[in-house]
Enzyme design. Structure first.
Site, PDB file in Angstrom:
ATOM      1  N   ASP A   1       0.919  -1.041   0.040  1.00 43.54           N
ATOM      2  CA  ASP A   1       0.094   0.040  -0.016  1.00 43.54           C
ATOM      3  C   ASP A   1       0.994   1.296   0.090  1.00 43.54           C
ATOM      4  O   ASP A   1       2.025   1.029   0.446  1.00 43.54           O
ATOM      5  CB  ASP A   1      -0.935  -0.074   1.385  1.00 43.54           C
TER       6      ASP A   1
ATOM      7  N   GLU B   1      -7.619  15.347   7.340  1.00 42.77           N
ATOM      8  CA  GLU B   1      -8.632  15.854   8.153  1.00 42.77           C
ATOM      9  C   GLU B   1      -7.996  16.996   9.209  1.00 42.77           C
ATOM     10  O   GLU B   1      -8.044  18.215   9.291  1.00 42.77           O
ATOM     11  CB  GLU B   1      -9.815  15.206   8.804  1.00 42.77           C
TER      12      GLU B   1
END
Lengths: 1471, 369
Positions: free
Chosen positions: A390, A660
């Protein structure tokens, strides 16, 4: 779906919930009574155990019995009891923990006592009301009915379930909010029926109804359910009703035991166990036939030594033979290595322990180890061939750092911020060198010279506590405050861009001005309003929870208004009617009264509210006292109202995802700070405006299909209903509404769009994660229409997810673009080095990421996955057909380009016959037509979906296989696992998947070995993994060192086991020729049975656990040694047979030397057999000695112990009982033997002559054709200087023992540069088809490069190459394998630049990790600029020469190298 | 062969010292930095190459060859004489006797074989009988005995072990000693006569005691002890093995060599390992230090031929042998030592050549070649 009714009427109604599980948990498998039968039953599921019991039972048949029947049970019983004891111990531990858990206390409501009483967890029943206090652990799955929280919320921490430490909010069941809004919840009044679904293990789903007495039905959602095992936080008290208890809770249903995987080695071993069975049967058959013939030759004349059957009858030869066959199965049972299975388990547990203890795999920053979650596949680590990684969180840190942004088409580069970040790196490296950090602060200050005072102040204030800013320190600090995720100073302190700061200040002063002049907000210049909205969106469009650090886990209560999100139409009407303000403030808490009435209204055209006093005047009240200096005007007033908001900058933001948090911190740097978040309201602190409360109407959460999230708020300044959307640029850009028809405005919008897109491309090219921010203003009518459908969707029971999804889609249209952000996801330490080293080890590394192509490619460059020298094939297709064509093209291209280098005819054939390459097994590297070329393949998710279709997957693999690196972008979790599965199944290779997030779970599960990064993004990946690492970097040691060791240890041990057993059995087999094949055994049965279990067991366990063929340092310095395991070189099928042959040879020697030494003497059976046993033991131990590479005192001790044990047991045994142990009755045998010189003479000569061939072979092998591992071992022993020079030379060597796979040439760039010209150019077909097959990426709207098709990209990359790129690029790599190993030496002689000292240069980056910053890689950034677009067409294939090459990285490295001495390069490689 | 790990140990300590200073407060999960856990135990790492194993081969060669020569010479000094008296050929003296298949002959068949010794046997001479093709190691045969009966256990005497089947009982009476081994006891009687040159035949004294292992005679095998010391009485109620002519208590007149402790029985009960074996029958002790035990000359072996071997194509031999410290005559071990020693030496030379030819391009060259 059939529901299940769960009534809750207090604990009193015991009888009605009989069919529910109670809360007593029992994870034990056994009870005292059931242990034996149940455990045995389970053990007999193993075929081997059944087999051995069968053999033991055979022994009870008198006609067959070879040994004392009781004795033959011994090994089986031993194995069974070892396993049983292990199981018992585990079960006992489970029992203890169960008991502990069952006896935890909780408060349960008792009808009898009309109050809550303490009860044990195990006494909790379904339907009980329980009261939970802060920091308590939930005993069962509980439906939240009441909470002390004024918002009817309950926060839980789910760390035990999914490992995520952030808080999650749960809500009281809606009908109970109204019901018991003020007073305490009274269980006596409860009279509803709950109907919910059957217990299941889906943590993220819960559906049901609550039916009130009135007949009203309310839906129940997962937000109402508190799960067992979670911890209550931030909530003083909560009351709930138990829905699922005990084993029906979701936590327990999710609790499935460790997975059982079978390693490749074990599979291979099982094949050979099968061969052992075959050998056994052949030997038995041979003996049986021999016995039959032997009896037959006597005819009727019965010899007296042929004993009649017990009944006195004669046995026919045929019948005897059949009996004998079975007898021989018993006698030869040792050949099936019964103890092998147990030994392997023991060794693996020891290996796991040792890996676990490795201090190099310990991460101090997170105080975490490597975790081995699967105990039985350690050796697979040494055999990996493909790594699927990943990107985010695995290669990168998943520490998002805000880097730059663009607002309204203007780019703010945040240079100061970039400098600050660069400084962290310098600090890091400095910190390693010197502990005194006197120099750090001034530098830091100079870097931050023009920052606002706050940041400087901060750096000083923190100085006393920690060395400012260094990354390691930051992490250490974050451990101390463990509860806050994603908050190192690096991420938090963002230096604002002066330009943007000016705009913000301008904006605030404008607002200030407008406030005094009571102007409507719409008069704000559109750019400024965009800036304002941009920051508001950054602040509120997320799910970040604010907490204050002083009281960890205590929510910051700052309430201006108490209102739940709009949930019903009535609610909507009620709220949006003019009387709203007064009615709305009714329920507000006292602390917020003042402000709640003053919800400001700028002029709102849509909602001409009667409360038109909503000018900006009142906002003044909301200034906070501690507004930072440096803002134009210091604040005037602070009414506060909020219950002690801590000083600015000390709020903690807890985000579910790090980007975020990064955005919120970024916004805070511009004084637009998130001050509090409640489910219905977000409080934002704005400069000059003070705290603003945004009424949060809806949150449409992020999902991977939409790739965006939105919040619907009522804007306090305009009172408009505003949608803020944040999401991936590709989706947002498509959703931007058409520019207004109005000329100037439309023009401006178009311009903004165009510019933003350009900047986005640029960000992506710099490897930043891009997010687009957009907004939309909804008219009340539109909102009402949408709300209706949305509410319908929300309350739907069936297909709610889909309906909500559609509802979100309806809302997120016609957006107005505000800007975009670029967040940097920093590479983890040592990633490029690790990748380089793993690649040198022959591992193919594929990166599968959900990120967009450009970002992924740039990260790939940064971590050296792609090389600037490499050509890149990009596959972006729109349809199945286009994909097919693309693949075909690529194949042709690869073929034509590399054909001349791979003369094998099979290469030519593979196009016609695709089945050619999935021949079983991995073809040996030399024979495979698929050389790995200097090619990179980039494929996006959509194309991947086509390529993974049945019809195309072979072609896709053919292309992908020949590429050195493969990058799959925009791939979904499912695609990730499909790719892994495809490669694993079709190529028959060993795959390793590594990832950190929930989206990697499927991939991790599919791969042969799944590795989880125990980083920040939750624990799902770790839970699913076989091994969990703290950092990607550690993969290097895990694979190269531990994997290699585990593999070679186990492989050698298994081979040794086979050898050992075969050797013992063969001894008996030879004897059959001299006892009429009667099944007689000269080795005492006790010795025979315990030979494996006791006498020869320990040394091999020690060797199997501790043997090191090559030292860890060398294994890491020479990653090529890893190929040893990849190619299964320690345990090849022929080795089994070689071992068998050796075993048979050795047993021949061990048999016949005593045979001839005692021939025609008066020796008796066991006086002759005992020496054979002893010398077999010596031989076996010496054999192990030859195979042992590392002798520690443990090895010596174990061997001495084995021999000592044998002789002491023999002496005791032989003096214990004169009449026992029939038939051998070996009384005083050993004692006599020890007095017999002949015994010693045999014991000396036999092992020597038996092991002579092996010893001689090993010596010759070590001298004449040493394997890579042996060379590595010699390297271990050589003195440091020699070692250094050899290591540096070895980097240059090509055809030497290391280049098993010649295609993996480690340092392509340099090599290519200087040697390419020297080669005869190969006849490359220049007519590579360059048809303008413009298969563009669909959805690449706007002005994204339309021509990014395969050929363009090829062209783009080849343009950076030398004059004849394709020939040159391939020749060096293919040459070594076709030419003799002397090839590299030629290079050495012909090219002075290939002097070994130059070869050390790739090591230079090791010295300075991350010396190549992400953004400063010129080839990387140029590569993707769609230069090919302009040219297009066939002529784009003409090789282009760019000046870039000359000044590029390699040359730079070389220059660098000249002043880097050999010395330092040596040291760095040791790192 | 010490290992050079000390430097690495230091490294380990160094990194350990870098650990968090507050480790005392918060217990770190950092693994212990011990040599064992970090797999840094001091170790000897032999590398098998021509150069390193070379000395071993030469040492083995140089050790084994002298040992082998010594063994060979010792073996050659042993005198041994074997006489096959099976009598399968019609010309042989025992041919008539050998035609008999049966075990229970009423009239003993006696035959005599003459032989001559060319060289005298100096020290004690051991007289063996040798059997060939007799599979005393047959699995069922080996098991067919009852050790506790032979150890004098009265219960076992009356109730022999099941292992003895089908030689456990005869006519309802337990067989003593039971089992197939005892049943097939070698029952030829050998007598040796020296033919003086003056024509007289003097029987040579054969010692029948001391031929069994001491532990067998005194520990393993015991006569059952009853109320009275008379063996006949004790064995009352038992049957003799089927093939025996006399019951076990009449094996010898000497009470110390009768019953279960008869040494011929004990020797027989120790089942041979290989189908061709010899068993010690008698010892001819050296009488005087001056004259040899068996002087040169002609001898006659008189055999009371009872033991049938024709059913299994067996051969019977009488062996006279002196023994040395390493047992009877067996040149094999000497030859084996010499051979293995020579091979080692030869391989050592081969390795020396390899080492000279290829050893020079040792490790460094290996890496770059």
């Amino acid at each position: 779906r059939r529901g299940e009714e769960r009534r809750g009427e207090g604990g009193a109604v015991a009888g009605r919930e009989r069919h529910y599980a109670d809360n007593k948990i029992k994870t034990t498998k056994y009870t005292l009574l059931s242990f034996l039968p149940k455990n045995l039953f389970e053990q007999f599921h193993r075929f081997a155990n059944v087999y051995f019991v069968f053999i033991a039972l055979l022994n009870f048949v008198p006609a067959l019995s070879a040994f004392q029947p009781e004795l033959s049970l011994a090994p089986v019983l031993f194995i069974l009891s070892v396993t049983a004891i292990k199981d018992l111990w585990e079960d006992y531990r489970r029992h203890r923990s169960d008991k502990e858990i069952n006896h935890m206390d909780c408060l349960v409501y008792s009808r009898a006592q009309r109050g809550y009483v303490e009860k044990y967890w195990k006494e909790v029943r379904v339907g009980d009301f329980i009261r939970l206090r802060c920091n308590e652990i939930l005993p069962a799955d509980v439906l939240l009915l009441s909470s002390s929280d004024p918002d009817h919320l309950c926060h839980i921490e789910t760390a035990t379930l999914d490992g995520e430490t952030n808080l999650k909010q749960r809500q009281v069941v809606r009908s109970f909010i109204d019901l018991v809004s003020d007073c305490e919840f009274d269980p006596l009044k409860y009279s509803s029926i709950i109907e919910c679904e059957k217990p299941n293990n889906d943590l993220n789903r819960f559906r049901g109804y609550i039916i009130h007495r009135s007949g009203r039905r309310d839906g129940l959602y997962k937000e109402n359910l508190l799960l067992r095992g979670c911890t209550i936080r931030n909530t003083e008290e909560a009351v709930g009703i138990v829905i699922y208890a005990g084993h029906e809770t979701k936590a327990m249903l999710n609790n499935n035991g460790p997975r059982y995987k079978r390693s490749k080695l074990e599979r291979q071993m099982n094949v050979d166990v099968f061969w052992c069975v075959v050998i056994l049967l052949v030997m038995c058959l041979f003996s049986a036939i021999g016995h039959g013939l032997w009896l037959f030759q006597y005819g009727d004349k019965r010899p007296i030594f042929d004993v009649l059957s017990p009944e006195g009858t004669d046995l026919s030869p045929a019948l005897s033979a059949i009996y004998l066959f079975l007898t021989m199965v018993i006698v030869f049972q040792v050949l099936i290595p019964i103890s092998l299975f147990v030994s392997i388990e023991i060794v693996k547990i020891c290996q796991v322990y040792i890996i676990h203890q490795d201090v190099d795999l310990y991460d101090e920053e997170t105080d975490s180890h490597l975790q081995c979650r699967a105990l039985n596949i350690t050796e697979d680590l040494g055999q990996m061939q493909y790594i699927f990684s990943d990107k985010t969180g695995t290669l990168t840190e998943n520490k998002m750092v805000f880097r730059r942004c663009t607002v309204a088409g203007v780019e703010y580069s945040h240079d100061a911020n970039a400098r600050r970040l660069a400084m962290y790196q310098e600090l890091d490296s400095e910190e390693e060198e010197c502990t005194s950090h006197g120099g750090t602060l001034p530098r830091r200050d100079s870097g931050a010279s023009h920052q606002s005072g706050r940041v400087v102040l901060r750096s000083h204030s923190t100085k006393s506590h920690r060395r400012t800013g260094s990354r390691a320190e930051a992490k250490r600090a974050s451990i101390l405050s463990k509860h806050t995720a994603f908050s190192s100073p690096m991420e938090k302190d963002i230096t604002p861009d002066p330009q943007l700061l000016d705009k913000v200040n301008e904006c605030s002063s404008q607002l200030e001005y407008m406030r005094y002049h009571r102007q409507p907000l719409s008069q704000l210049p559109s750019e400024l309003s965009d800036v304002l909205d941009f920051f508001i969106a950054l602040t509120i469009c997320n799910t970040v929870v604010v907490s204050s650090p002083n009281q960890p886990r205590q929510k910051v209560r700052m309430r201006f208004e108490l209102k739940s999100p709009v949930k019903t139409i009535e609610d909507f009407i009620k709220r949006f009617t003019p009387s709203r303000l007064t009615s709305g403030s009714n329920s507000s808490s006292s602390s917020s009264l003042a402000t709640s009435r003053s919800v400001p209204r700028a002029s709102s055209s849509l909602l001409p509210s009667p409360s038109a006093d909503g000018t900006l005047v009142r906002l003044q009240e909301e200034h906070t006292a501690d507004a930072p200096e440096g803002i134009l005007r210091p604040s005037v007033l602070d009414t506060g109202g909020a219950t002690g908001p801590p000083e600015e900058g000390e709020l903690r933001y807890e985000a579910e995802s790090p980007d975020e948090a990064a955005l919120v911190y970024a916004a805070r740097a511009y004084k637009c700070a998130l001050a509090g978040r409640l489910p219905d309201q977000v409080t934002v602190e704005l400069p000059h405006l003070g705290k603003l409360a945004f009424e949060l109407l809806h949150t449409l959460g992020f999902d991977s299909t939409r790739k965006r999230m939105s919040v619907v708020v009522r804007h306090p300044l305009t009172d408009q209903i505003t949608v803020y959307t944040k999401g991936a640029d590709s989706v947002i850009m498509d959703l931007i509404g058409p520019p207004a028809a109005d000329d100037t405005k439309g023009k401006r919008q178009r311009k903004i769009l165009y510019k933003t897109q350009n900047y986005l491309n640029q960000y992506a090219a710099d490897g930043l994660r891009t997010l687009c921010i957009a907004k939309k203003v909804l008219s009340k009518e539109d909102y009402e229409i949408w709300l209706k459908s949305h509410l319908a969707a929300e309350t739907a029971i069936h297909g709610r997810e889909e309906l909500l999804f559609e509802s979100a889609l309806r809302l997120e249209t016609n957006l107005h673009l505000l800007g975009a952000t670029g967040i940097e996801d920093r590479l983890q330490d040592g990633v490029p080095e690790t990748i380089a080293s793993l690649r040198k080890a022959g591992l193919q590394i594929w990166v599968l990421t959900g990120d967009k192509q450009e970002t992924a490619i740039n990260i790939a460059y940064a971590c050296k996955l792609l090389d600037p020298e490499e050509e890149i094939i990009t596959l972006n297709a729109d349809s199945q057909e286009a994909c097919a064509v693309l693949l075909e093209e690529s194949l042709h291209y690869i073929q034509s380009k590399f054909l001349c280098n791979t003369p094998e005819p099979s290469n030519r054939a593979f196009e016609d016959d695709f089945t050619a390459f999935h021949a079983p097994g991995l073809p040996s590297p030399a024979s495979t037509p698929f050389l790995i070329h200097q090619l990179g393949l980039v494929i996006d998710g959509k194309t991947l979906a086509y390529a993974l279709e049945k019809s195309l997957e072979d072609r896709f693999l053919a292309v992908a296989r020949s590429c050195r690196s493969v990058l799959c972008c925009r791939s979904t979790p499912l695609q990730k696992s499909m790719v892994v599965k495809l490669v694993r199944n079709k190529l028959k290779v060993m795959t390793l998947a590594i990832g950190d997030g929930a989206n990697d779970v499927s991939m991790i599960q599919v791969a042969d070995v799944g590795v989880g990064i125990s980083g920040q993004e939750g624990m799902q990946a770790v839970m699913a993994s076989d091994f969990a690492l703290p950092r990607f970097q550690y993969l290097q040691k895990l694979l190269l060192v531990h994997g290699h060791w585990c593999y070679s240890r186990l492989a050698n041990m298994i081979l040794y086991f086979f050898y050992k057993n075969a050797m013992i059995v063969a001894l008996i087999f030879w004897y059959q020729f001299y006892c009429g094949f009667s099944g007689s055994v000269m080795i005492d049965q006790w010795f025979l049975i315990f030979f494996n279990l006791m006498f020869s067991a320990f040394p091999q366990l020690i060797t199997g656990t501790l043997d090191k063929d090559v030292s860890a340092e060398t294994l890491q310095d020479l990653p090529q040694l890893y190929m040893n395991g990849q190619n299964s070189e320690e345990y090849k099928p022929y080795m089994f047979w070689m071992n068998m042959i050796d075993a048979f040879f050795q047993s021949l020697v061990c048999f016949f030397i005593p045979y001839f030494a005692y021939a025609d003497s008066d020796v008796d059976l066991f006086t002759w057999g005992t020496p054979i046993t002893s010398l077999a033991l010596f031989t076996i131990l010496l054999h192990l000695g030859i195979e042992t590479k590392t002798w520690t005192w443990l090895n010596w001790a174990s061997i001495a112990f084995s021999i000592g044990l044998f002789f002491s047991v023999a002496l005791c045994y032989h003096s214990s009982c004169p009449t026992c142990f029939s038939p051998s009755n070996p009384y005083w045998t050993m004692q006599r033997l020890l007095g017999d010189p002949l015994f010693y003479l045999i014991c000396v000569i036999t092992p020597v002559s038996a092991l002579l061939p092996r010893y001689f072979y090993r010596a010759c092998q070590g001298s004449l054709f040493p394997s890579a591992v042996q060379v590595g071992r010699q390297l271990d022993k050589s003195p440091p200087e020699a070692r250094r020079s050899i290591l540096s030379q070895s980097k240059a060597s090509l055809g030497g023992p290391f280049s098993v796979r010649p295609a993996h040439y480690p340092f392509p760039g340099v090599f290519y540069n200087h040697s390419a010209e020297g080669h005869v150019s190969c006849r490359r077909k220049d007519s590579v088809k360059c048809s303008t097959q413009n298969v563009t990426e669909k959805g690449a709207g706007g002005n994204r490069s339309p021509g990014r098709d395969i050929l363009d990209t090829k062209q783009g990359s080849s343009s950076q190459r030398g004059p004849t790129p394709s020939e040159a690029g391939t020749l060096p790599y293919s040459n070594p394998d076709s030419s003799a190993p002397s090839g590299p030496e030629d290079h050495l002689h012909t090219d002075p630049l290939l002097d070994p000292s130059n070869w050390a240069e790739p090591a230079v980056p090791f010295a300075q990790p991350e010396c190549v910053p992400l953004t400063d890689s010129p080839p990387a950034s140029t590569l993707l600029r769609p230069t090919g677009v302009e040219r297009g067409g066939p002529q784009s294939c003409v090789p282009q020469r760019l000046g870039l090459k000359e000044g590029g990285t390699p040359r730079h490295n070389q220059v660098h190298n000249e002043d880097t001495s050999k010395e330092s390069s040596y040291q760095t490689t040791l790192l | 062969m010490a290992s050079g790990y000390s430097a690495k140990e230091e490294d380990g300590h160094h990194s350990g010292a870098l650990g968090p200073a507050g480790g005392a407060a918060v217990r770190s999960r950092k693994p212990d930095n011990t040599a064992f856990k970090q797999q840094r135990l001091p170790a000897w790492q032999p590398i098998l190459t021509a150069g390193t194993v070379l000395p071993a081969f030469f040492i083995i060669g140089l050790l084994f060859i002298p040992i082998g020569i010594g063994l060979y010479v010792t073996s050659n000094n042993i005198r041994e004489l074997q006489i096959d008296y099976t009598g399968t050929e019609s010309s042989s003296p025992c041919f008539a006797c050998s035609q008999n298949y049966s075990w229970n002959m009423t009239t003993p068949c006696v035959c005599s074989v003459s032989f001559s010794l060319d060289q005298p046997f100096e020290s004690n001479v051991f007289m063996y009988y040798g059997l060939s093709n007799f599979y005393q190691n047959h699995r069922r045969y080996v098991k067919s005995r009852d050790d506790s009966q032979l150890n004098g256990n009265l219960n076992s005497l009356k109730e022999p072990s099941k292992e003895c089947e089908p030689y456990r009982t005869n006519d309802g009476k337990p067989i003593a000693p039971c089992g197939a081994i005892a049943n097939s006891l070698f029952n030829d009687t050998l007598a040796l006569y020296y033919n003086d040159p003056n024509g007289t035949e003097t029987q040579i004294q054969l010692v029948k005691r001391g031929i069994a292992w001491w532990t067998d005679k005194h520990v393993k095998f015991r006569n059952p002890v009853g109320d009275d010391s008379n063996l006949t009485a004790i064995f009352q109620g038992t049957a003799k093995p089927v093939n025996w002519q006399k019951p076990v208590y009449e094996l010898d007149s000497d009470p110390e060599n009768n019953g279960f402790i008869n040494e011929d029985l004990i020797v027989w009960m120790r089942t041979a390992a290989l189908p061709t074996f010899r068993k010690l029958y008698r010892i001819i002790e050296k009488n005087s230090s001056t004259s040899p035990t068996l002087p040169r000359g002609n001898y006659t072996l008189k055999i009371t031929y009872n033991y049938p071997v024709r059913s299994f194509e067996g051969r019977k031999r009488m062996i006279l042998s002196t023994i040395s410290w390493m047992g009877g005559k067996n040149p094999f071990l000497g030859i084996a030592y010499i051979t293995v020693g020579s091979i080692c030496f030869f391989l050592g030379v081969v390795l020396l050549i390899i080492h000279h030819k290829y050893g020079s391009r040792s490790s460094s060259a290996d890496l770059t070649h």
